[in-house]
Design a protein around this motif. Structure first.
Motif, PDB file in Angstrom:
ATOM      1  N   ILE A 234     -99.908  53.692  17.940  1.00  0.00           N
ATOM      2  CA  ILE A 234    -100.948  54.230  17.065  1.00  0.00           C
ATOM      3  C   ILE A 234    -100.333  55.053  15.947  1.00  0.00           C
ATOM      4  CG2 ILE A 234    -102.831  54.314  18.714  1.00  0.00           C
ATOM      5  CD1 ILE A 234    -102.073  57.292  19.121  1.00  0.00           C
TER       6      ILE A 234
ATOM      7  N   ALA B   4    -114.925  75.114  30.953  1.00  0.00           N
ATOM      8  CA  ALA B   4    -113.817  75.903  31.506  1.00  0.00           C
ATOM      9  C   ALA B   4    -112.550  75.096  31.772  1.00  0.00           C
ATOM     10  CB  ALA B   4    -114.276  76.599  32.775  1.00  0.00           C
ATOM     11  N   ALA B  10    -108.377  63.947  30.591  1.00  0.00           N
ATOM     12  CA  ALA B  10    -107.712  62.779  30.002  1.00  0.00           C
ATOM     13  C   ALA B  10    -106.487  62.300  30.765  1.00  0.00           C
ATOM     14  CB  ALA B  10    -107.325  63.080  28.565  1.00  0.00           C
ATOM     15  N   VAL B  11    -105.734  63.202  31.362  1.00  0.00           N
ATOM     16  CA  VAL B  11    -104.393  62.835  31.825  1.00  0.00           C
ATOM     17  C   VAL B  11    -104.336  61.597  32.707  1.00  0.00           C
ATOM     18  CG1 VAL B  11    -102.316  63.646  32.926  1.00  0.00           C
ATOM     19  CG2 VAL B  11    -103.741  65.244  31.711  1.00  0.00           C
ATOM     20  N   TYR B  15    -103.645  57.173  31.738  1.00  0.00           N
ATOM     21  CA  TYR B  15    -102.385  56.603  32.219  1.00  0.00           C
ATOM     22  C   TYR B  15    -102.657  55.469  33.206  1.00  0.00           C
ATOM     23  CZ  TYR B  15    -100.033  60.580  30.089  1.00  0.00           C
ATOM     24  OH  TYR B  15     -99.553  61.501  29.205  1.00  0.00           O
TER      25      TYR B  15
ATOM     26  N   ARG C   3    -103.509  75.289  33.373  1.00  0.00           N
ATOM     27  CA  ARG C   3    -103.478  74.270  32.317  1.00  0.00           C
ATOM     28  C   ARG C   3    -103.233  74.994  31.008  1.00  0.00           C
ATOM     29  NH1 ARG C   3    -102.773  69.293  32.878  1.00  0.00           N
ATOM     30  NH2 ARG C   3    -104.114  68.817  31.129  1.00  0.00           N
ATOM     31  N   CYS C  61     -99.782  66.572  24.265  1.00  0.00           N
ATOM     32  CA  CYS C  61    -101.016  65.802  24.432  1.00  0.00           C
ATOM     33  C   CYS C  61    -101.286  65.433  25.881  1.00  0.00           C
ATOM     34  CB  CYS C  61    -100.924  64.494  23.655  1.00  0.00           C
ATOM     35  SG  CYS C  61    -100.444  64.680  21.948  1.00  0.00           S
ATOM     36  N   ASP C  62    -102.563  65.362  26.219  1.00  0.00           N
ATOM     37  CA  ASP C  62    -102.941  64.869  27.541  1.00  0.00           C
ATOM     38  C   ASP C  62    -102.739  63.369  27.642  1.00  0.00           C
ATOM     39  OD1 ASP C  62    -105.659  67.195  28.196  1.00  0.00           O
ATOM     40  OD2 ASP C  62    -103.561  67.197  28.791  1.00  0.00           O
ATOM     41  N   LEU C 191    -105.825  77.515  29.909  1.00  0.00           N
ATOM     42  CA  LEU C 191    -107.173  77.060  29.563  1.00  0.00           C
ATOM     43  C   LEU C 191    -108.051  76.908  30.800  1.00  0.00           C
ATOM     44  CD1 LEU C 191    -106.397  74.399  26.830  1.00  0.00           C
ATOM     45  CD2 LEU C 191    -107.548  76.579  26.523  1.00  0.00           C
ATOM     46  N   LEU C 210    -105.682  68.204  15.436  1.00  0.00           N
ATOM     47  CA  LEU C 210    -105.073  67.259  14.510  1.00  0.00           C
ATOM     48  C   LEU C 210    -105.158  65.840  15.051  1.00  0.00           C
ATOM     49  CD1 LEU C 210    -101.734  68.801  13.189  1.00  0.00           C
ATOM     50  CD2 LEU C 210    -103.664  67.979  11.834  1.00  0.00           C
ATOM     51  N   THR C 216    -105.229  61.042  21.243  1.00  0.00           N
ATOM     52  CA  THR C 216    -104.079  61.544  21.988  1.00  0.00           C
ATOM     53  C   THR C 216    -104.415  62.768  22.835  1.00  0.00           C
ATOM     54  OG1 THR C 216    -103.501  62.767  19.990  1.00  0.00           O
ATOM     55  CG2 THR C 216    -102.307  60.733  20.401  1.00  0.00           C
ATOM     56  N   GLU C 217    -105.604  63.356  22.652  1.00  0.00           N
ATOM     57  CA  GLU C 217    -106.021  64.541  23.398  1.00  0.00           C
ATOM     58  C   GLU C 217    -104.989  65.659  23.305  1.00  0.00           C
ATOM     59  OE1 GLU C 217    -108.999  64.862  24.826  1.00  0.00           O
ATOM     60  OE2 GLU C 217    -109.505  62.871  24.096  1.00  0.00           O
ATOM     61  N   ARG C 219    -103.310  69.388  22.928  1.00  0.00           N
ATOM     62  CA  ARG C 219    -103.709  70.651  23.522  1.00  0.00           C
ATOM     63  C   ARG C 219    -103.460  71.810  22.573  1.00  0.00           C
ATOM     64  NH1 ARG C 219    -105.146  69.777  28.247  1.00  0.00           N
ATOM     65  NH2 ARG C 219    -105.191  71.957  28.869  1.00  0.00           N
ATOM     66  N   TYR C 221    -105.231  73.700  19.584  1.00  0.00           N
ATOM     67  CA  TYR C 221    -106.545  73.788  18.966  1.00  0.00           C
ATOM     68  C   TYR C 221    -106.461  74.677  17.731  1.00  0.00           C
ATOM     69  CZ  TYR C 221    -108.040  71.992  23.487  1.00  0.00           C
ATOM     70  OH  TYR C 221    -108.204  71.225  24.602  1.00  0.00           O
TER      71      TYR C 221
END
Lengths: 433, 81, 235
Positions: A234, B4, B10-11, B15, C3, C61-62, C191, C210, C216-217, C219, C221
Motif C-alpha cells: 500500500i 477505553a 486490529a492486531v 494478521y 497498550r 501500527c496495529d 491507552l 496520518l 494501517t491503524e 498508534r 494520534y
C-alpha cells in the motif's frame, strides 16, 4: 582442435549433436578466459560490498533514493527468463507442437540456471547475507504472512521440479554418451545410477504430468507471488494494485521466449545445426513473441491511462507516471518503448502479415526485447520507490560500479554454467531424432 | 472518539486474514506439487527406480539448498563486519 | 494488558526539533539517520498564514505492513503495542522499508565505524572532544521474547527505526523525545488505562491519524488541529 573424447565412430546426426562435447575450439578457451576474468572482477566488487556495506551501491533510504534497485529488477528479470523451459516443453508435450522438440533441452537448461541467478541477485541485495539461513529457520513462522516467504517456497519448488525434469529426460542421452569411451565416463555413470532402458516409458509419462502442472505453478510464480511482492504494498504509489500479476506474467513470458530465440539462434549458428533446428521454430516463436509484446504494450498503456485520467486525485501515483513519461526517467522510457518494444513487435508481426520470414530479423528483435525488458523491469522497480505517500523529497538513483559489476557477474555466471553443460551433455535428444 | 481499551481490535484480526491469504497461495502450490509427486508414483509402469530417483532428487536438492545456505552463511560471516 | 500510545499536540509544536535531537543522542543513530522527523508546512492565505509542524515518530501500527512482510520475523509486534526490530535476526532485505507508508525505516548502509559520528573503537578518548554518550542499555535484550532491539547503528546491513525508546520504557521512563519536548507537545502512555494522560486527551479532544485511510491503524494520534493537506505548502 583437441578431441575431448577418444576416437569414436558415430555417424550422421548423433555425431553432429555430440560435436560440442567432442571438439573444443580455440574460441571456447578465449571465451572461458575472458568470462573467468569478468567473474573475478565481479567477485572483487562483491568483496567490496560485503566489507563496506551496501553504502557502495546507489540505493538509499526513502526520501533520498530507492531502497531497492537494480539487484531486485535483475532478480525479477531472471525469474521471467526461467519460464521459457517449461513453456516450450509444455507446448511440445501437452499441446502437441512437436516441431519445437529440437530446442526443448536448450530451453529447459535456461530454467534452473536463471533461477539460480535470480537467487544470487537476491543474495547480492541482502544487507546480511551471512544470515540467509534465517529465511529457512523461521520459514514456518512467517510463511503465513510474508510474500518473500511465499517467493522462497515457489522458487525452490520450481527449481527442484525443473532440475528433476531436465535430469530425468536427459538420462537416455547420458546413457548413449556413457557407451562411448570418454574422460567423463565416471560422471555419466554416476548420473545413470539405476538406469534401465525400460525406464524411459515411465519418464516420458512423468514428464507429461510435470509439463502439465508446472506451467500452472509458473502462473502462481510470475503472476502470483513475485507480482505480490510488489503489488501488495500500500505504501508505494505505482505498485499497489491487482495489476502487477498480469503485467508480470506477460513480461515474463515475453522475456522467456525472447531468450529462447536468442540462445537457440546463437547455438544453431555456432554448432552448424541449421537443418536440425529448422527456421519454422523461430517463425513460430517469433509470432508468439510479437503477440505477447503487444499484450505487454497494452498493459503499459493501461497503466498510464488509469493514473492520468484521475489526475491529482491520485497525486503520488501521478508523480510516478509523470516521472516516466516526462520526468527524470523519460529519457530511458521512451527510447525503450519505441526502439525495444514497438519496433521489434512491428518487425515480428509484419513478418506474419507479409508472409516473409527472416531469422536474422527475428533474432535481432528478440535481443532488443530482452534488453528492453531488463530496462523496463528496472523502470518498474525504481520510480515508485523514489516517491512516497507522505511529502518526503523525491529520491534519486545512480547505480554504482559495484551494482553494474555484480549484475554483469550474474550474466557471466549464467553463461559459464551454460557453457559447462554444453561441454558435458548433449543439447538435443540424441536417440529419438 | 476512543473507547477505553477498544482500539486494540486490529492486531490479531488482520494478521489472521493475511495468514489466510498465505495459506491459500501455498495450498495452490501444494496441490500442484502433489499432483506431480503422485504422478511419479502412480503412472505405469510402476517401476520403483524412477520414483526413487524422483524422491532422491527432491531430498538431495532440498538438503543441498540448506547445506549450501549454511556454508555460504559461514563464509559471509567472515567478511561482513 | 498495557497498550502504549503516542499523542502529538499540533497546537503546541513549534518546530524546535528538540525531540529530533533527543532521539539522536539517546539512540546513537548514525549520520543522516533521524528516527524522529518533524515536517514543516506553511498553510493558509494572507492574512491568515501559519506554520504547521508535524512530528512523526514511528506509528507502531496495529495492522503494520512492516510486520507482515518481514520474511524472518525480525520485525515483530509486541503485546504492549510496540513494533520492534530484532537486530540479530534481520537479514537486511529492506522489505519493511519498502512497505512502510510513513517511511520511518532506516537501513544501515554503512559499517558502524563509518556510520556513527564517532568511531569509539578507533578514536579512543578523542583527546579534547567529548565523545558521544554510548548507551550501555543497547547491549541488553528486551521483552518477553528476549530480543536485541534497542539503539541504532550497531550492525551493518540491518534495518532500524524509532522504538519508542523501548530501553527507557522498561525502566518506567518516557521516550526521549517526549521527555525533552520543551512545550509538552508530545505525550506517551498506556491507552488501556482510562486514567492515563493519553487516554484522557483522546477522550476529550478531536484526534486524527496520518494516512488513516490506508488501514494501517497507527498508534500515533494527532490532536490540536488538522493535519496537513494537499493545500499545505511544504517548506
Amino acid at each position: 582442435m583437441r578431441c575431448e573424447l577418444v576416437s569414436a565412430r558415430v555417424h550422421g546426426t548423433e555425431e553432429r549433436i555430440l560435436n560440442p562435447l567432442v571438439k573444443t575450439g580455440k574460441g571456447f578457451y578465449v571465451f572461458i578466459a575472458v568470462f573467468l576474468a569478468l567473474l573475478g572482477w565481479s567477485s572483487y566488487a562483491w568483496y567490496t560490498q560485503l566489507t563496506k556495506g551496501l553504502a557502495v551501491t546507489g540505493m538509499r533510504d526513502i526520501g533520498v533514493g530507492p531502497p531497492w534497485g537494480l539487484y531486485i529488477s535483475n532478480f525479477i528479470f531472471f525469474i521471467g527468463l526461467a519460464h521459457g523451459g517449461i513453456a516450450i516443453s509444455a507446448a511440445v508435450r501437452i499441446v502437441g507442437l512437436k516441431m519445437y522438440r529440437p530446442i526443448t533441452r536448450i530451453a529447459e537448461l535456461l530454467t534452473p540456471i536463471c533461477l539460480l541467478m535470480a537467487g544470487l541477485s537476491i543474495v547480492f541485495d541482502l544487507g546480511r547475507p551471512d544470515r540467509i539461513i534465517n529465511l529457512f529457520l523461521y520459514y514456518f513462522e512467517r510463511v503465513g504472512q510474508s510474500p518473500l516467504s511465499w517467493d522462497l517456497a515457489v522458487i525452490l519448488i520450481y527449481f527442484t521440479f525443473s532440475a528433476i525434469y531436465l535430469f530425468l529426460t536427459m538420462r537416455a542421452d547420458i546413457a548413449y554418451c556413457a557407451q562411448r569411451p570418454s574422460r567423463r565416463g565416471w560422471l555419466y555413470r554416476l548420473l545413470l545410477a539405476g538406469y534401465t532402458p525400460q525406464e524411459d516409458v515411465k519418464v516420458q509419462k512423468v514428464a507429461w504430468w510435470m509439463a502439465l502442472c508446472i506451467p500452472a505453478l509458473l502462473v502462481l510464480l510470475s503472476g502470483g507471488v513475485i507480482a505480490w511482492l510488489i503489488g501488495l504494498m500500500i505504501a508505494r504509489p505505482g505498485w499497489y494494485g491487482a495489476f502487477m500479476g498480469p503485467y508480470f506474467v506477460t513480461a515474463a513470458v515475453a522475456s522467456a521466449i525472447a531468450a529462447v530465440i536468442v540462445v537457440a539462434a546463437v547455438l544453431r549458428r555456432l554448432f552448424k545445426w541449421e537443418d536440425l533446428i529448422g527456421p519454422e521454430i523461430f517463425k513460430g516463436l517469433g509470432n508468439f513473441l510479437g503477440v505477447t509484446l503487444f499484450i505487454y504494450l497494452y498493459f503499459v498503456f493501461a497503466e498510464h491511462i488509469t493514473v492520468r485520467y484521475s489526475g491529482p486525485s491520485v497525486t503520488p501515483e501521478l508523480s510516478v507516471s509523470q516521472a516516466l513519461l516526462v520526468g527524470e526517467f523519460a529519457w530511458i522510457f521512451w527510447p525503450v518503448l519505441i526502439l525495444l518494444f514497438i519496433a521489434p513487435g512491428l518487425a515480428l508481426l509484419t513478418q506474419v502479415a507479409v508472409k516473409k520470414f527472416s531469422l536474422g530479423t527475428t533474432t535481432l528483435a528478440a535481443l532488443a526485447v530482452l534488453v528492453g525488458l531488463w530496462i523496463k523491469r528496472a523502470l518498474m522497480v525504481v520510480p515508485p520507490l523514489t516517491r512516497s505517500l507522505l511529502p518526503y523529497p523525491v529520491g534519486t538513483y545512480g547505480p554504482t560500479w559495484v551494482e553494474w559489476s555484480l549484475i554483469a557477474g550474474s550474466f557471466v555466471m549464467a553463461a559459464l554454467l551454460y557453457a559447462l553443460f554444453i561441454k558435458l551433455f548433449p543439447l538435443m535428444e540424441v536417440k529419438r531424432d | 472518539m476512543l473507547s477505553a481499551a477498544g482500539d486494540s481490535v486490529a492486531v490479531s484480526e488482520w494478521y489472521s486474514v493475511t495468514s489466510l491469504v498465505g495459506l491459500v497461495v501455498l495450498l495452490l502450490v501444494g496441490v500442484l506439487s502433489l499432483i506431480v509427486v503422485l504422478a511419479s508414483f502412480l503412472v505405469t509402469p510402476r517401476r520403483s527406480n524412477v520414483t526413487l530417483l524422483f524422491f532422491a532428487s527432491i531430498v538431495l536438492i532440498g538438503a543441498g539448498a540448506l547445506v549450501f545456505t549454511y556454508v555460504m552463511g559461514v563464509v559471509f560471516s567472515l567478511l561482513v563486519p | 494488558m498495557v497498550r502504549f500510545g503516542f499523542v502529538v499536540d499540533l497546537s503546541r509544536c513549534m518546530g524546535c526539533r528538540a525531540c529530533v535531537e533527543a532521539c539522536k543522542v539517546e539512540n546513537n543513530t548514525g549520520e543522516g539517520v533521524f528516527w524522529m522527523h518533524v515536517f514543516r508546512f506553511e498553510e493558509g492565505k494572507y492574512p491568515n498564514v501559519n506554520m504547521l509542524f508535524v512530528p512523526r515518530p514511528c506509528m507502531h501500527c496495529d495492522n503494520a505492513p512492516c510486520v507482515k512482510v518481514c520474511p524472518v520475523g525480525a520485525r515483530y509486534k509486541r503485546e504492549d503495542g510496540l513494533t520492534l526490530t530484532d537486530y540479530e535476526r534481520c537479514i537486511g532485505c529492506r522489505y519493511c522499508e519498502v512497505s512502510c507508508p510513513y517511511a520511518v525505516n532506516y537501513f544501515n548502509w554503512k559499517i558502524p565505524a563509518e556510520n556513527y559520528y564517532f568511531d569509539w573503537k578507533r578514536e579512543g578518548t578523542a583527546g579534547q572532544v567529548i565523545p558521544p554518550y554510548r548507551n550501555p542499555d543497547f547491549e541488553k535484550k528486551y521483552g518477553k521474547e528476549k530480543r536485541r532491539v534497542a539503539g541504532g547503528g550497531q550492525y551493518v546491513g540491518v534495518v532500524e527505526k524509532c522504538t519508542w525508546c523501548v530501553h527507557r520504557i522498561e525502566k518506567g521512563l518516557k521516550p526521549a523525545c517526549v521527555q525533552n519536548c520543551p512545550v509538552s507537545a508530545l505525550h506517551f502512555g498506556d491507552l488501556a488505562d482510562p486514567y492515563s494522560q493519553v487516554s484522557k486527551l483522546l477522550a476529550t479532544k478531536h484526534w486524527s491519524r496520518l494516512l488513516e485511510e490506508r488501514g494501517t491503524e497507527p498508534r500515533v494520534y494527532y490532536i490540536g488541529g488538522p493535519l496537513f493537506s494537499e493545500a499545505s505548502r511544504e517548506v
